[in-house]
Scaffold this active site. Sequence first.
Site, mmCIF file in Angstrom:
data_model
loop_
_atom_site.group_PDB
_atom_site.id
_atom_site.type_symbol
_atom_site.label_atom_id
_atom_site.label_comp_id
_atom_site.label_asym_id
_atom_site.label_seq_id
_atom_site.Cartn_x
_atom_site.Cartn_y
_atom_site.Cartn_z
ATOM 1 N N TYR A 61 4.097 37.263 17.372
ATOM 2 C CA TYR A 61 3.641 36.140 16.605
ATOM 3 C C TYR A 61 4.123 34.799 17.415
ATOM 4 O O TYR A 61 3.549 33.781 17.039
ATOM 5 C CB TYR A 61 4.347 35.874 15.225
ATOM 6 C CG TYR A 61 5.893 35.719 15.263
ATOM 7 C CD1 TYR A 61 6.614 34.809 15.561
ATOM 8 C CD2 TYR A 61 6.508 37.132 14.817
ATOM 9 C CE1 TYR A 61 8.074 35.037 15.455
ATOM 10 C CE2 TYR A 61 7.809 37.161 14.979
ATOM 11 C CZ TYR A 61 8.714 35.995 15.038
ATOM 12 O OH TYR A 61 10.066 36.212 15.077
ATOM 13 N N LYS A 62 4.536 34.841 18.527
ATOM 14 C CA LYS A 62 4.781 33.635 19.389
ATOM 15 C C LYS A 62 3.475 33.351 20.338
ATOM 16 O O LYS A 62 2.399 33.147 19.862
ATOM 17 C CB LYS A 62 5.943 33.727 20.269
ATOM 18 C CG LYS A 62 7.112 33.952 19.039
ATOM 19 C CD LYS A 62 8.486 33.986 19.819
ATOM 20 C CE LYS A 62 9.508 33.838 18.826
ATOM 21 N NZ LYS A 62 10.800 34.803 18.895
ATOM 22 N N ASP A 119 13.834 41.532 27.134
ATOM 23 C CA ASP A 119 13.325 40.767 25.741
ATOM 24 C C ASP A 119 12.412 39.879 26.357
ATOM 25 O O ASP A 119 12.584 38.686 26.910
ATOM 26 C CB ASP A 119 14.389 40.116 24.965
ATOM 27 C CG ASP A 119 13.875 39.754 23.609
ATOM 28 O OD1 ASP A 119 12.650 39.165 23.464
ATOM 29 O OD2 ASP A 119 14.519 39.647 22.554
ATOM 30 N N ARG A 157 12.228 21.070 21.372
ATOM 31 C CA ARG A 157 11.517 21.898 22.029
ATOM 32 C C ARG A 157 10.186 21.791 21.886
ATOM 33 O O ARG A 157 9.399 21.878 20.893
ATOM 34 C CB ARG A 157 12.062 23.360 21.557
ATOM 35 C CG ARG A 157 11.850 24.564 22.345
ATOM 36 C CD ARG A 157 12.602 25.871 21.640
ATOM 37 N NE ARG A 157 11.989 26.255 20.576
ATOM 38 C CZ ARG A 157 11.805 27.605 20.179
ATOM 39 N NH1 ARG A 157 12.380 28.365 20.894
ATOM 40 N NH2 ARG A 157 11.192 27.753 18.946
ATOM 41 N N PHE A 217 19.237 35.008 21.790
ATOM 42 C CA PHE A 217 18.805 34.586 20.300
ATOM 43 C C PHE A 217 19.710 35.557 19.719
ATOM 44 O O PHE A 217 19.947 36.688 19.879
ATOM 45 C CB PHE A 217 17.420 35.141 20.290
ATOM 46 C CG PHE A 217 16.809 34.638 18.971
ATOM 47 C CD1 PHE A 217 16.274 33.482 18.990
ATOM 48 C CD2 PHE A 217 16.772 35.717 18.098
ATOM 49 C CE1 PHE A 217 15.506 33.032 17.761
ATOM 50 C CE2 PHE A 217 16.036 35.169 16.909
ATOM 51 C CZ PHE A 217 15.491 33.874 16.791
HETATM 52 C C1 LIG Z 1 11.715 35.370 17.978
HETATM 53 C C2 LIG Z 1 12.733 36.183 18.547
HETATM 54 C C3 LIG Z 1 13.175 37.345 17.769
HETATM 55 C C4 LIG Z 1 12.993 37.484 16.473
HETATM 56 O O1 LIG Z 1 12.091 38.605 16.208
HETATM 57 P P1 LIG Z 1 11.760 39.350 14.736
HETATM 58 O O2 LIG Z 1 10.324 39.706 15.203
HETATM 59 O O3 LIG Z 1 11.689 38.172 13.913
HETATM 60 O O4 LIG Z 1 12.846 40.271 14.703
HETATM 61 C C5 LIG Z 1 14.286 38.014 18.617
HETATM 62 N N1 LIG Z 1 14.650 37.612 19.815
HETATM 63 C C6 LIG Z 1 14.056 36.719 20.567
HETATM 64 C C7 LIG Z 1 14.909 36.481 21.798
HETATM 65 C C8 LIG Z 1 13.372 35.764 19.817
HETATM 66 O O5 LIG Z 1 12.722 34.705 20.436
#
Ligand SMILES: *Cc1c(COP(=O)(O)O)cnc(C)c1O
Length: 410
Positions: free
Chosen positions: A221-222, A196, A369, A125
Site C-alpha cells: 500500500y505504500k 524489509d 516526512r 519500524f
Molecule cells: C508500513 C510498514 C509495516 C507495516 O506493514 P503492515 O502491512 O501494516 O503489517 C511494517 N514494517 C515496515 C518497515 C513498514 O514501513
Amino acid sequence: MILRDDCSALDASDELSSLRSGFRLTDGEIYLDGNSLGPVSEATSRRVNEVIDTEWARGLVRSWNSAGWMAEPTRLGDRVAPLIGAQPGEVLVADTLTFLLAKLIGGALELRPDRHIVITDVANFHSDIYIVEAMAARAGRPMTVKAIDRTTLDQELNDDVALVLLTQVDFRTGEMLDMKSITQKVHAVGALMLWDFAHSAGAVPLDVTGCDVDFAAGCGYKYLNGGPGSPAFIYVRTKWQSVLQNPLPGWLGHARPFDFELKYEPAKGMQAFVTSSPSMIALAALDGALDVWDHVTMEQVRAKSLALTDLFIDLIEDRLPGVFEIVTPREHEKRGSQVALRHIEGYGIVQALIERGVVGDFRDPDICRFGFTPLYLRYIDVYDAVERIVEVMNSEMYRDPRFTVRNAVT
Ligand SMILES: *Cc1c(COP(=O)(O)O)cnc(C)c1O
C-alpha cells in the site's frame, strides 16, 4: 536561484509526465505521502470493479477456476518480481507485511537450529521489532533478539547469529542501506539475511538476485499503490524454497488442498507460503495498481525520484536556511525516495501544511516526512510545496492550537 519556470521546463521534458493522468488526485493538493498510502489509479478502480461486477457477480464460485483466483498470489508475485530483481516463481503476494515477516522469520530460524541470536535495527519500524521478538520467543530454543545501532553491525556479527532483519530504507530518515555489502557480511558469518522493502519496493531499484538476498518482504500500500491494507509480498530465493517451512500452514498451501488430507504436505514453490483463501478484491486493487509498471522502468523512476528530492532539498536550503535539519542523506546512493526534515514543532507544521494542501506526515518525535513519487508528482509540485512550507514557517501558523492536537494516525 531556482524559478518556477525552471520547474515547468523540467515537467515539459519529463518522459514520465503522461502517467500522472492515470491517478486520481485532488486538484490543488500536493500529495507527498505516497510512502504511507499511495493514491488510487484508474486501472485499480477498473480492475476492482471487474472482479466485483464480472468475476464475482456473474462467475460466483466458478471464478475460483474460471477467473484464475487460486493463482492470483503467485501471478501477482511474478508481476512484483521484476521490481525487486527476483526471478519468476520467487515472489508471492498475500497477507500483510507483518504476517509475512512472521512466516519468514519463523521459517528462517529453523534453518539455523544451532544459533541463538537475531539481529535487527533499533531504528526499525516497531511492528518488525514486535514480530521478530514474538517469533524468536517461540523458536523452541532460547533466542536473543538484539535491536542494535545498525552502524555497529560488524561488531555484532558472529557465528551464533541466525538471522539479520533490516529495513532497507529507514522509514523515518529515508536513509538507504547498502544491500549488497551488508548481505555479504551477514553471509560471511553463516547467518541468513531478511530485508524489509516497505520503503524500497516501487521507490528504488532493487536487485535481490545480484545481492544474493535470502529473503525479503515488502508492502503493497505504500509505493506500490495497492490501497489501504493491501496485501504484501515475500521473496524467497529459489535455493531456499525446498527447505524453508511456512510456520503458519493452511489448506491453500497444501500440495492438494481439495483432497482434504489431514496430514499437511506443502505445495511446491511459493504456494507453500499461502495460508488462506486469496483476498480477491484486495488483490484486484494491487493488480490494477501494478499496471503502471508496464509503462515505466525502475531506472526511469529512480532518476526522477533523485531529481525531485534534490530539488526539494535545494529549495528548502535556499528559502529556509537553517530552519530545518535535513535528516535524509545527500548522497544519492544513501537516499530512498523521501526527505525527512527535523523540527521541534514538526507535528504542528505537518498539520498546518495539510490544511494548506501539502500532504506529508509526521513521525515521532520531530520528523516531518515528505515522500516523492515520480509516477504522479511534477517538478512544479515540489516548487509549490516549498512555497507553502515557506508561508507556514514565516507566518508561524503551525503554532495555532488547532494544529497541535494529535490525531490517532499521524
Ligand atoms: C508500513 C510498514 C509495516 C507495516 O506493514 P503492515 O502491512 O501494516 O503489517 C511494517 N514494517 C515496515 C518497515 C513498514 O514501513
